[in-house]
Design an enzyme around this catalytic site. Structure first.
Site, PDB file in Angstrom:
ATOM      1  CG  ASP A  89      17.060  47.170  -1.274  1.00 14.07           C
ATOM      2  OD1 ASP A  89      17.684  48.119  -1.770  1.00 14.07           O
ATOM      3  OD2 ASP A  89      16.672  46.181  -1.925  1.00 14.07           O
ATOM      4  CG  ASP A  91      18.648  48.634  -8.848  1.00 12.10           C
ATOM      5  OD1 ASP A  91      19.612  49.132  -8.232  1.00 12.10           O
ATOM      6  OD2 ASP A  91      17.787  47.916  -8.283  1.00 12.10           O
TER       7      ASP A  91
HETATM    8  C1  9PG Z   1      15.560  44.382  -7.393  1.00 16.32           C
HETATM    9  C2  9PG Z   1      15.977  45.226  -6.218  1.00 16.32           C
HETATM   10  C3  9PG Z   1      15.025  46.405  -5.961  1.00 16.32           C
HETATM   11  C4  9PG Z   1      15.618  47.297  -4.877  1.00 16.32           C
HETATM   12  C5  9PG Z   1      17.017  47.733  -5.280  1.00 16.32           C
HETATM   13  C6  9PG Z   1      17.889  46.510  -5.507  1.00 16.32           C
HETATM   14  O1  9PG Z   1      23.618  45.016  -1.733  1.00 16.32           O
HETATM   15  N1  9PG Z   1      22.813  44.133  -2.114  1.00 16.32           N
HETATM   16  O2  9PG Z   1      23.047  42.904  -1.978  1.00 16.32           O
HETATM   17  C7  9PG Z   1      21.590  44.536  -2.715  1.00 16.32           C
HETATM   18  C8  9PG Z   1      20.772  43.614  -3.351  1.00 16.32           C
HETATM   19  C9  9PG Z   1      19.571  44.032  -3.908  1.00 16.32           C
HETATM   20  C10 9PG Z   1      19.215  45.344  -3.842  1.00 16.32           C
HETATM   21  C11 9PG Z   1      20.023  46.241  -3.208  1.00 16.32           C
HETATM   22  C12 9PG Z   1      21.223  45.846  -2.649  1.00 16.32           C
HETATM   23  O3  9PG Z   1      17.991  45.753  -4.336  1.00 16.32           O
HETATM   24  O4  9PG Z   1      17.597  48.552  -4.324  1.00 16.32           O
HETATM   25  O5  9PG Z   1      14.810  48.447  -4.698  1.00 16.32           O
HETATM   26  O6  9PG Z   1      14.823  47.143  -7.137  1.00 16.32           O
HETATM   27  O7  9PG Z   1      17.293  45.690  -6.506  1.00 16.32           O
HETATM   28  O8  9PG Z   1      16.430  43.320  -7.575  1.00 16.32           O
END
Ligand code: 9PG
Length: 600
Positions: free
Chosen positions: A451, A390
């Site tokens: 998400d 990730d």
């Molecule tokens: C774990 C999560 C989960 C999730 C992932 C990811 O753009 N944003 O602020 C943002 C924050 C978190 C995020 C995605 C985008 O989640 O997609 O499935 O694994 O990390 O922290």
């Protein structure tokens, strides 16, 4: 509608200095053209429906190259002109916009830190410009369509910019983005060619599927992994997950005979961002013990990590301060020269000792690549053979990197190559927050949307960053991306639409909305992952899952035969409403979260 190539552009400039734009005229494309554009030379080889190209630095010294572009006029296009905007990474939105009406999200945000996360080029676009990354579709009012794409994204990124020229005529810029990579004196680099299709029968989404298939073949895409059914800890427990939660769900899965192949532990187990081998206080057991327990229940152990991020106070950063990419520039406040670690993400719940900022590991440094390889080897040896990788855009963020000759795309890819070397050919690698174009041939699957969340639509009043509402967790946004990017499934990797939402308590999703999302995942043929506390799920939820899996297996098998699902109304609305495979058509009303599923 026709494309008439009229110019070539190059943007150069030392890191931290003002960028210089150079232009040269072009009278159409032909084979074997070389044009001087300021201090660079661009060679173009026009072919039917596309071109190949190279860029060279004929000078005596190094040169930092930001981008090279072909500028084309759209001739005989009847306005309004629509553009399918394909986003840079997993979470970047994908959908259709109108030239002269819609704006690029960077106009409202004006925050380079955020823009660099969701686009290859973190700079704000000029007013009135729309952009799409890696591929795009242009449609005019006569229903004429142009489907365009770079034939790879492994060495550099690609951006299509649609705008009006000074006379108000529509113009398309086809840009290779090299992000300030330094070309040595006399060096020449091949750029990824561009191909287009126009005037042939079929929908835009079908043409995109053909483009994806060609890119996948050329890039040796990994598309042979079996259909995946699994459980993921994130969307119920989030970062509060503990060992008891994992164990209870593991045993509930056996008691209830849930059909999970994979059991994936997400964010929340790790000692620190960057220190992935060690667990925190919520997980008294070590990773190998956890993996053995999952395996003994007959499931494949899966683990989340953000391999290119590291917390400032992590062991990995404390022991190896030289492994972190740098920010070198001026303090905006007092103008003093600064040279600090590169802050590439912000999440206060991860702690870290620098107000929640996280740093990027330098994937151009041989020691970092060795570290990533060893890390992946150790995690796989501990028993986790499914890795969710990730926040991997972190290797693309603009900064001072150990080897300045590498483009952002090459930095991302080098990190993934190291992980693949360490994890071995058999491990299942899932990219997330990943610049999609950079990792073809290395990952087995990619998250292809933002998400999901236990709610339907994000509340505009609560937008965290102006312009970027669509990247915030919401089921409607995940659905829009799943429909728009369905054509990629099993052509470039396996699509991960994000998790199914089955629970009916502890959620703001209506039963209709949850069913709509489940049907969308099924018809897409992508990964079928449950992310509820199994204790909350009854017979209805289980029946729904079984239906989604049946739909998914059927759709996935067709994608395997080269017929991925497509979206027939991709160019018609900001949020596409229809997802079609060989057997079924799903119609979604994004306003009410209801849908119909009909056989074809
Ligand atoms: C774990 C999560 C989960 C999730 C992932 C990811 O753009 N944003 O602020 C943002 C924050 C978190 C995020 C995605 C985008 O989640 O997609 O499935 O694994 O990390 O922290």
């Amino acid at each position: 509608m026709k494309l008439e190539c009229t110019g070539v552009k190059a943007v150069i400039g030392a890191p931290g200095a003002e960028l210089e734009e150079h232009k040269a005229m072009l009278r159409g494309l032909s084979a074997g053209l070389t044009i001087n554009v300021g201090p660079v030379a661009v060679s173009l080889d026009g072919r039917d429906n596309g071109f190949d190209w190279w860029v060279a630095n004929p000078g005596n010294g190094p040169l930092a190259l930001w981008s090279v572009a072909v500028v084309a006029r759209l001739v005989d296009a009847r306005e309004p002109i629509r553009m399918f905007r394909h986003g840079y990474q997993s979470w970047s939105p994908a959908g259709t916009a109108v030239l002269g009406v819609d704006t690029d999200p960077s106009r409202a945000a004006n925050l380079p830190f955020v823009q660099g996360v969701y686009h290859a080029d973190g700079r704000q676009t000029p007013d009135g410009e729309l952009r799409s990354e890696w591929c795009t579709v242009l449609a005019d009012d006569t229903r004429g369509e142009f489907v365009l794409g770079f034939i790879a994204g492994t060495e550099h990124d690609g951006t299509f910019r649609l705008r009006q020229d000074p006379e108000g005529k529509p113009e398309l810029v086809l840009e290779a983005y090299l992000g300030g990579a330094v070309l040595s004196a006399g060096e020449e680099r091949r750029l990824h060619g561009v191909s287009w299709v126009t005037g042939e029968p079929g929908t835009a989404s079908e043409h995109l599927a053909a483009w994806a298939a060609a890119v996948g073949r050329a890039g040796k895409a990994r598309v042979q992994a079996p259909f995946q059914v699994g459980w993921c800890s994130w969307y119920h427990f989030f970062d509060k997950v503990n060992e008891g939660d994992l164990r209870r769900n593991l045993s509930a899965a056996s008691t209830g005979d849930w059909p999970f192949d994979v059991f994936q532990l997400d964010d929340g187990y790790q000692a620190a961002i960057g220190d992935w081998r060690d667990t925190n206080d919520k997980f008294p057991s070590s990773l190998d013990v956890l993996a053995a327990e999952i395996l003994s229940e007959g499931r494949q152990p899966g683990l989340w990590l953000a391999p290119f991020l590291a917390a400032p106070d992590s062991e990995v950063v404390r022991a190896n301060p030289g492994w972190v990419a740098r920010f070198v520039g001026r303090d905006p406040g007092n103008g003093d020269a600064v040279d600090t670690p590169l802050r590439s993400w912000w999440n206060p719940s991860w702690g870290g000792g620098d107000e929640g900022f996280m740093y990027s590991l330098d994937t151009t440094h041989p020691d970092v690549l060795e570290h990533l390889e060893c890390l992946a080897r150790d995690i796989v040896e501990a028993g986790f053979t499914y890795l969710k990788l990730d926040f991997t855009f972190a290797a693309a963020v603009e900064g001072r990197w150990h080897d300045p000759s590498r483009t952002p795309a090459q930095r991302v890819r080098a990190g993934f190559e190291a992980i693949r070397r360490g994890a071995g050919e058999k491990a299942f690698l899932l990219g997330c927050g990943v610049p999609l174009a950079n990792v073809v041939g290395l990952v087995d699957a990619n998250r292809i949307g933002p998400d999901v969340a236990p709610l339907w639509a994000p509340d505009e009043a609560d937008a965290i960053i102006a312009g970027y509402l669509d990247v915030e967790p919401a089921t409607r946004s995940a659905l829009a991306a799943t429909v728009a990017r369905s054509f990629m499934h099993r052509q470039l990797w396996l699509n991960d639409p994000d998790c199914i939402m089955l629970r009916t308590s502890e959620t703001d999703l209506s039963p209709n909305a949850a069913r709509t999302w489940g049907h969308c995942i099924g018809v897409s043929g992508g990964l079928a992952l449950v992310s509820d506390d199994l204790a909350l799920l009854g017979h209805d939820a289980r029946d729904q899952l079984d239906e989604i899996i049946a739909l998914g297996r059927e759709s996935d098998a067709a994608a395997h035969r080269g017929r991925p699902p497509t979206c027939p109304d991709l160019m018609d609305h900001p949020i596409p409403t229809t997802l079609r495979n060989d057997y079924l058509e799903l119609h979604v009303d994004p306003a009410t979260a209801t849908s119909t599923l009909d056989s074809r």
